[in-house]
Write a protein that holds these residues in place. Structure first.
Motif, PDB file in Angstrom:
ATOM      1  N   ASN A  11       0.845  -1.177   0.000  1.00  0.00           N
ATOM      2  CA  ASN A  11       0.000   0.000   0.000  1.00  0.00           C
ATOM      3  C   ASN A  11       0.894   1.245   0.000  1.00  0.00           C
ATOM      4  O   ASN A  11       1.673   1.458   0.939  1.00  0.00           O
ATOM      5  CB  ASN A  11      -0.921  -0.015   1.222  1.00  0.00           C
ATOM      6  CG  ASN A  11      -1.880   1.143   1.199  1.00  0.00           C
ATOM      7  OD1 ASN A  11      -1.501   2.280   1.439  1.00  0.00           O
ATOM      8  ND2 ASN A  11      -3.134   0.844   0.898  1.00  0.00           N
ATOM      9  N   ASP A  13       0.165   4.391   0.398  1.00  0.00           N
ATOM     10  CA  ASP A  13      -0.113   5.320   1.501  1.00  0.00           C
ATOM     11  C   ASP A  13       0.546   4.848   2.796  1.00  0.00           C
ATOM     12  O   ASP A  13       1.007   5.659   3.594  1.00  0.00           O
ATOM     13  CB  ASP A  13      -1.617   5.490   1.699  1.00  0.00           C
ATOM     14  CG  ASP A  13      -2.273   6.186   0.515  1.00  0.00           C
ATOM     15  OD1 ASP A  13      -1.590   6.971  -0.183  1.00  0.00           O
ATOM     16  OD2 ASP A  13      -3.471   5.931   0.275  1.00  0.00           O
ATOM     17  N   ARG A  14       0.581   3.535   3.010  1.00  0.00           N
ATOM     18  CA  ARG A  14       1.239   2.991   4.214  1.00  0.00           C
ATOM     19  C   ARG A  14       2.746   3.264   4.160  1.00  0.00           C
ATOM     20  O   ARG A  14       3.356   3.653   5.160  1.00  0.00           O
ATOM     21  CB  ARG A  14       0.980   1.487   4.321  1.00  0.00           C
ATOM     22  CG  ARG A  14       1.520   0.897   5.594  1.00  0.00           C
ATOM     23  CD  ARG A  14       1.164  -0.595   5.702  1.00  0.00           C
ATOM     24  NE  ARG A  14       2.356  -1.286   6.151  1.00  0.00           N
ATOM     25  CZ  ARG A  14       3.045  -2.168   5.458  1.00  0.00           C
ATOM     26  NH1 ARG A  14       2.683  -2.532   4.264  1.00  0.00           N
ATOM     27  NH2 ARG A  14       4.125  -2.706   5.958  1.00  0.00           N
ATOM     28  N   ALA A  17       3.300   6.948   4.869  1.00  0.00           N
ATOM     29  CA  ALA A  17       3.183   7.234   6.309  1.00  0.00           C
ATOM     30  C   ALA A  17       4.416   6.766   7.069  1.00  0.00           C
ATOM     31  O   ALA A  17       4.880   7.443   7.995  1.00  0.00           O
ATOM     32  CB  ALA A  17       1.922   6.566   6.867  1.00  0.00           C
ATOM     33  N   THR A  18       4.963   5.621   6.670  1.00  0.00           N
ATOM     34  CA  THR A  18       6.178   5.109   7.315  1.00  0.00           C
ATOM     35  C   THR A  18       7.357   6.033   7.021  1.00  0.00           C
ATOM     36  O   THR A  18       8.173   6.314   7.912  1.00  0.00           O
ATOM     37  CB  THR A  18       6.469   3.671   6.850  1.00  0.00           C
ATOM     38  OG1 THR A  18       5.333   2.859   7.146  1.00  0.00           O
ATOM     39  CG2 THR A  18       7.696   3.101   7.517  1.00  0.00           C
TER      40      THR A  18
END
Length: 142
Positions: A11, A13-14, A17-18
């Motif tokens: 993903n 977006d994941r 974010a990370t």
């Protein structure tokens, strides 16, 4: 002959974010300096990292280990040929595992393909064993 097949879906977006949360700590733990340079030079930075993350996961699966048994994230590195085609190189324990699974008289070839369509990045890895051509007999004579 096929030695291993792996796929992974990440993903974007994941991964973004990370990257936001852990920054260089995450980048330096998972990606080689060359992979980081490639990603940071792209318009879609997170998507580029996500594809490489997925490729490393897929490669570890094709090696039959997953990310365990001593494989480091940076033992698997994605780069691109001048044509843009992605290629996977392995070092360290991943290279040792690849050598161990390659039959005598064969050479291992890692095929990788990457794609993304927000919010997903996907990678497939196929490890092939190709027979090496027989060595030519030495010429007789004098």
């Amino acid at each position: 002959m096929i030695l291993g097949i792996g796929s992974d879906l990440a993903n974007i977006d994941r991964i973004a974010a990370t990257l936001e949360k852990f920054g260089d700590r995450f980048r330096n733990r998972v990606f080689t300096p060359q992979e980081q340079a490639k990603a940071e030079a792209r318009r879609e930075v997170a998507a580029t990292y996500a594809k490489r993350w997925a490729a490393k996961e897929a490669c570890s699966k094709a090696l039959g280990t997953g990310l365990r048994m001593g494989i480091s994230w940076k033992d698997m590195a994605v780069s691109n040929l001048i044509t843009g085609q992605p290629v996977m190189a392995v070092t360290g324990w991943a290279a040792e595992r690849l050598a161990a699974m390659t039959p005598p008289g064969h050479e291992a070839v890692i095929h990788v393909t990457l794609t993304d369509d927000h919010p997903w990045a996907q990678a497939f890895v196929v490890i092939e064993a190709r027979a090496r051509p027989p060595l030519a007999a030495p010429a007789e004579g004098g």
